[in-house]
Write a protein that holds these residues in place. Structure first.
Motif, PDB file in Angstrom:
ATOM      1  N   ASN A 208       9.175 -15.083  -6.223  1.00 37.04           N
ATOM      2  CA  ASN A 208       8.968 -14.546  -4.865  1.00 37.04           C
ATOM      3  C   ASN A 208       7.596 -13.899  -4.679  1.00 37.04           C
ATOM      4  OD1 ASN A 208       9.389 -13.837  -2.240  1.00 37.04           O
ATOM      5  ND2 ASN A 208      10.811 -12.176  -2.647  1.00 37.04           N
ATOM      6  N   PRO A 209       6.535 -14.722  -4.603  1.00 31.63           N
ATOM      7  CA  PRO A 209       5.217 -14.154  -4.309  1.00 31.63           C
ATOM      8  C   PRO A 209       4.961 -13.991  -2.810  1.00 31.63           C
ATOM      9  CG  PRO A 209       5.007 -16.492  -4.696  1.00 31.63           C
ATOM     10  CD  PRO A 209       6.484 -16.164  -4.857  1.00 31.63           C
ATOM     11  N   SER A 210       5.936 -14.318  -1.974  1.00 26.05           N
ATOM     12  CA  SER A 210       5.706 -14.327  -0.526  1.00 26.05           C
ATOM     13  C   SER A 210       5.331 -12.945   0.008  1.00 26.05           C
ATOM     14  CB  SER A 210       6.951 -14.849   0.202  1.00 26.05           C
ATOM     15  OG  SER A 210       7.210 -16.186  -0.153  1.00 26.05           O
ATOM     16  N   TYR A 211       5.907 -11.891  -0.561  1.00 21.57           N
ATOM     17  CA  TYR A 211       5.595 -10.539  -0.081  1.00 21.57           C
ATOM     18  C   TYR A 211       4.115 -10.235  -0.275  1.00 21.57           C
ATOM     19  CZ  TYR A 211       6.292  -5.551   0.795  1.00 21.57           C
ATOM     20  OH  TYR A 211       6.232  -4.288   1.321  1.00 21.57           O
ATOM     21  N   SER A 212       3.570 -10.627  -1.425  1.00 22.23           N
ATOM     22  CA  SER A 212       2.138 -10.419  -1.675  1.00 22.23           C
ATOM     23  C   SER A 212       1.299 -11.273  -0.729  1.00 22.23           C
ATOM     24  CB  SER A 212       1.801 -10.765  -3.128  1.00 22.23           C
ATOM     25  OG  SER A 212       2.492  -9.918  -4.026  1.00 22.23           O
ATOM     26  N   TYR A 213       1.748 -12.511  -0.483  1.00 25.89           N
ATOM     27  CA  TYR A 213       1.011 -13.378   0.430  1.00 25.89           C
ATOM     28  C   TYR A 213       0.975 -12.775   1.836  1.00 25.89           C
ATOM     29  CZ  TYR A 213       1.400 -16.996  -3.183  1.00 25.89           C
ATOM     30  OH  TYR A 213       1.311 -17.703  -4.349  1.00 25.89           O
ATOM     31  N   ALA A 214       2.073 -12.158   2.259  1.00 25.63           N
ATOM     32  CA  ALA A 214       2.117 -11.559   3.590  1.00 25.63           C
ATOM     33  C   ALA A 214       1.062 -10.460   3.715  1.00 25.63           C
ATOM     34  CB  ALA A 214       3.508 -11.005   3.872  1.00 25.63           C
ATOM     35  N   TRP A 215       0.966  -9.600   2.700  1.00 25.01           N
ATOM     36  CA  TRP A 215      -0.027  -8.535   2.749  1.00 25.01           C
ATOM     37  C   TRP A 215      -1.448  -9.091   2.680  1.00 25.01           C
ATOM     38  CZ3 TRP A 215       0.299  -3.841   4.428  1.00 25.01           C
ATOM     39  CH2 TRP A 215       1.559  -3.210   4.465  1.00 25.01           C
ATOM     40  N   GLN A 216      -1.625 -10.194   1.976  1.00 27.04           N
ATOM     41  CA  GLN A 216      -2.945 -10.819   1.933  1.00 27.04           C
ATOM     42  C   GLN A 216      -3.375 -11.277   3.328  1.00 27.04           C
ATOM     43  OE1 GLN A 216      -3.040 -13.917  -1.008  1.00 27.04           O
ATOM     44  NE2 GLN A 216      -2.585 -12.525  -2.699  1.00 27.04           N
ATOM     45  N   TRP A 217      -2.448 -11.874   4.082  1.00 27.29           N
ATOM     46  CA  TRP A 217      -2.785 -12.306   5.433  1.00 27.29           C
ATOM     47  C   TRP A 217      -3.134 -11.104   6.315  1.00 27.29           C
ATOM     48  CZ3 TRP A 217      -4.562 -16.753   6.179  1.00 27.29           C
ATOM     49  CH2 TRP A 217      -4.039 -17.883   5.547  1.00 27.29           C
ATOM     50  N   LEU A 218      -2.417  -9.999   6.163  1.00 25.32           N
ATOM     51  CA  LEU A 218      -2.743  -8.805   6.932  1.00 25.32           C
ATOM     52  C   LEU A 218      -4.149  -8.293   6.591  1.00 25.32           C
ATOM     53  CD1 LEU A 218       0.650  -6.858   6.728  1.00 25.32           C
ATOM     54  CD2 LEU A 218      -0.223  -8.200   8.644  1.00 25.32           C
ATOM     55  N   ILE A 219      -4.482  -8.324   5.309  1.00 20.30           N
ATOM     56  CA  ILE A 219      -5.809  -7.879   4.889  1.00 20.30           C
ATOM     57  C   ILE A 219      -6.888  -8.828   5.407  1.00 20.30           C
ATOM     58  CG2 ILE A 219      -7.286  -7.510   2.876  1.00 20.30           C
ATOM     59  CD1 ILE A 219      -4.766  -6.547   1.387  1.00 20.30           C
ATOM     60  N   PHE A 220      -6.620 -10.140   5.370  1.00 19.16           N
ATOM     61  CA  PHE A 220      -7.593 -11.106   5.880  1.00 19.16           C
ATOM     62  C   PHE A 220      -7.870 -10.865   7.364  1.00 19.16           C
ATOM     63  CE2 PHE A 220      -6.190 -14.404   2.507  1.00 19.16           C
ATOM     64  CZ  PHE A 220      -7.011 -13.783   1.577  1.00 19.16           C
ATOM     65  N   GLY A 221      -6.815 -10.587   8.137  1.00 17.82           N
ATOM     66  CA  GLY A 221      -7.007 -10.303   9.557  1.00 17.82           C
ATOM     67  C   GLY A 221      -7.849  -9.062   9.777  1.00 17.82           C
ATOM     68  N   LEU A 222      -7.600  -8.028   8.969  1.00 18.47           N
ATOM     69  CA  LEU A 222      -8.385  -6.793   9.076  1.00 18.47           C
ATOM     70  C   LEU A 222      -9.835  -7.037   8.674  1.00 18.47           C
ATOM     71  CD1 LEU A 222      -8.255  -3.758   9.671  1.00 18.47           C
ATOM     72  CD2 LEU A 222      -7.709  -3.397   7.259  1.00 18.47           C
ATOM     73  N   MET A 223     -10.047  -7.846   7.647  1.00 15.66           N
ATOM     74  CA  MET A 223     -11.412  -8.153   7.215  1.00 15.66           C
ATOM     75  C   MET A 223     -12.173  -8.905   8.293  1.00 15.66           C
ATOM     76  SD  MET A 223     -10.698  -9.247   3.243  1.00 15.66           S
ATOM     77  CE  MET A 223     -12.355  -9.891   3.037  1.00 15.66           C
ATOM     78  N   ALA A 224     -11.506  -9.825   8.985  1.00 19.11           N
ATOM     79  CA  ALA A 224     -12.174 -10.579  10.051  1.00 19.11           C
ATOM     80  C   ALA A 224     -12.613  -9.649  11.173  1.00 19.11           C
ATOM     81  CB  ALA A 224     -11.238 -11.663  10.582  1.00 19.11           C
ATOM     82  N   ILE A 225     -11.741  -8.714  11.567  1.00 20.42           N
ATOM     83  CA  ILE A 225     -12.098  -7.754  12.620  1.00 20.42           C
ATOM     84  C   ILE A 225     -13.229  -6.847  12.147  1.00 20.42           C
ATOM     85  CG2 ILE A 225     -11.245  -5.839  13.998  1.00 20.42           C
ATOM     86  CD1 ILE A 225      -8.477  -7.160  13.912  1.00 20.42           C
ATOM     87  N   GLY A 226     -13.149  -6.377  10.906  1.00 18.92           N
ATOM     88  CA  GLY A 226     -14.195  -5.517  10.363  1.00 18.92           C
ATOM     89  C   GLY A 226     -15.550  -6.219  10.305  1.00 18.92           C
ATOM     90  N   ALA A 227     -15.541  -7.510   9.929  1.00 19.52           N
ATOM     91  CA  ALA A 227     -16.796  -8.259   9.877  1.00 19.52           C
ATOM     92  C   ALA A 227     -17.393  -8.416  11.273  1.00 19.52           C
ATOM     93  CB  ALA A 227     -16.559  -9.621   9.238  1.00 19.52           C
ATOM     94  N   TRP A 228     -16.537  -8.672  12.275  1.00 18.33           N
ATOM     95  CA  TRP A 228     -17.031  -8.797  13.652  1.00 18.33           C
ATOM     96  C   TRP A 228     -17.676  -7.487  14.107  1.00 18.33           C
ATOM     97  CZ3 TRP A 228     -16.447  -6.417  18.304  1.00 18.33           C
ATOM     98  CH2 TRP A 228     -16.884  -7.107  19.436  1.00 18.33           C
ATOM     99  N   ILE A 229     -17.044  -6.363  13.816  1.00 17.57           N
ATOM    100  CA  ILE A 229     -17.593  -5.062  14.201  1.00 17.57           C
ATOM    101  C   ILE A 229     -18.932  -4.813  13.506  1.00 17.57           C
ATOM    102  CG2 ILE A 229     -17.224  -2.574  14.059  1.00 17.57           C
ATOM    103  CD1 ILE A 229     -14.228  -3.107  14.383  1.00 17.57           C
ATOM    104  N   TYR A 230     -19.006  -5.163  12.232  1.00 18.01           N
ATOM    105  CA  TYR A 230     -20.250  -4.944  11.484  1.00 18.01           C
ATOM    106  C   TYR A 230     -21.415  -5.730  12.088  1.00 18.01           C
ATOM    107  CZ  TYR A 230     -23.697  -5.378   7.760  1.00 18.01           C
ATOM    108  OH  TYR A 230     -24.864  -5.395   7.050  1.00 18.01           O
ATOM    109  N   PHE A 231     -21.195  -7.030  12.351  1.00 21.05           N
ATOM    110  CA  PHE A 231     -22.277  -7.851  12.871  1.00 21.05           C
ATOM    111  C   PHE A 231     -22.600  -7.499  14.322  1.00 21.05           C
ATOM    112  CE2 PHE A 231     -20.924 -10.632   9.329  1.00 21.05           C
ATOM    113  CZ  PHE A 231     -22.154 -10.734   8.695  1.00 21.05           C
ATOM    114  N   ALA A 232     -21.586  -7.071  15.092  1.00 18.07           N
ATOM    115  CA  ALA A 232     -21.858  -6.639  16.460  1.00 18.07           C
ATOM    116  C   ALA A 232     -22.715  -5.372  16.449  1.00 18.07           C
ATOM    117  CB  ALA A 232     -20.548  -6.402  17.206  1.00 18.07           C
ATOM    118  N   ARG A 233     -22.418  -4.453  15.558  1.00 17.19           N
ATOM    119  CA  ARG A 233     -23.219  -3.227  15.449  1.00 17.19           C
ATOM    120  C   ARG A 233     -24.637  -3.555  15.012  1.00 17.19           C
ATOM    121  NH1 ARG A 233     -24.531   0.295  11.338  1.00 17.19           N
ATOM    122  NH2 ARG A 233     -24.802   2.491  11.955  1.00 17.19           N
ATOM    123  N   LEU A 234     -24.766  -4.488  14.065  1.00 11.50           N
ATOM    124  CA  LEU A 234     -26.092  -4.875  13.583  1.00 11.50           C
ATOM    125  C   LEU A 234     -26.911  -5.496  14.709  1.00 11.50           C
ATOM    126  CD1 LEU A 234     -27.796  -5.020  10.966  1.00 11.50           C
ATOM    127  CD2 LEU A 234     -26.889  -7.328  10.645  1.00 11.50           C
TER     128      LEU A 234
END
Length: 281
Positions: A208-234
């Motif tokens: 049952n690695p699905s629980y870890s995969y779920a958290w990975q997707w949540l982190i990926f979504g947060l990373m995408a938003i964080g990257a957008w904010i970083y480049f927009a600020r730059l």
């Protein structure tokens, strides 16, 4: 922040928003659901080993479809095999080897006909089946795991090596192929039962690695938003002249705060110092 209205930034914003939405509302919930399902399957397997067999009629009403809560429960059934309705489920993989499972209807003493998985036979190197021993002709009591139907297969039934064969362990499909109507679901025999061939082993618990995969997707979504904010600020800082020049473009005489060295201002300041020193002013 007019740069956000540029086509490139609009496209980037839409892509990031779509990806984050997919991560938080589609991919992560899907993996959480798979995690819950696998945990339920593991718990059912644990109960199957720990719980003593009970008559099938106590957990599944005659003719009813077994529910998820009784999957893998150990049950007993008493009746007579009906080999004329026997059908094989082909293209199975058991312990890493190709095999076919033998499904035989059993007419119970309560008037119900239940499909029984008598075990499996291995095919040879050319895919041919060995002879299949018939079930005992007398009244027998067998014990096994209550299994759920796998669903109708997409491929039609066929006859090969003199045996009717299907592609899924589905009671309705097997009944239509073998000509003997049975109740939904089937009973997978335990070892040493009357009529058993080689009993199908229990599957190992799912890691049952699905629980870890779920958290990975949540982190990926947060990373995408964080990257957008970083480049927009730059981009904002560059647009307003707040971003220092890259190091390759910097002059060693630039100030520590990043302000550029001005040759003309420096030359004027030097001339003024010389004039003061030699009394020219």
């Amino acid at each position: 922040m007019r740069f956000l209205l540029k086509p490139g930034w609009i496209a980037l914003t839409l892509v990031v928003a779509a990806f984050a939405f997919a991560c938080y509302y589609l991919l992560a919930p899907w993996q959480f659901h798979r995690s819950d399902q696998r945990d339920g399957d593991n718990a059912a397997l644990t109960r199957a080993v720990a719980t003593a067999p009970v008559p099938r009629g106590e957990v599944v009403a005659p003719g009813a479809t077994p529910g998820e809560d009784v999957a893998w429960r150990q049950v007993t059934v008493t009746g007579t095999y009906r080999p004329e309705g026997e059908v094989l489920v082909r293209l199975r993989s058991i312990e890493g080897h190709p095999a076919s499972e033998v499904m035989t209807p059993l007419a119970t003493t309560t008037g119900e006909t239940v499909l029984v998985d008598r075990g499996y036979v291995r095919t040879d190197d050319r895919g041919a089946l060995p002879p299949i021993p018939p079930p005992p002709p007398r009244v027998v009591t067998v014990s096994g795991y209550q299994r759920l139907d796998e669903g109708a297969p997409s491929r039609p039934a066929l006859v090969a090596d003199g045996q009717r064969q299907v592609y899924a362990a589905d009671a309705a499909t097997i009944a239509a192929t073998g000509g003997v109507a049975t109740s939904p679901g089937y009973v997978q025999l335990l070892p040493a039962q009357p009529g058993v061939l080689t009993a199908v082993p229990l599957p190992p618990p799912d890691p049952n690695p699905s629980y870890s995969y779920a958290w990975q997707w949540l982190i990926f979504g947060l990373m995408a938003i964080g990257a957008w904010i970083y480049f927009a600020r730059l981009e904002y800082r560059r647009e307003h002249g707040l971003e220092p020049r890259p190091r390759d473009d910097q002059d060693p005489r630039d100030a520590a705060d990043g302000s550029h060295w001005d040759a003309r201002a420096s030359s004027s300041a030097t001339e003024e110092k010389l004039a003061d020193r030699y009394g020219r002013r």
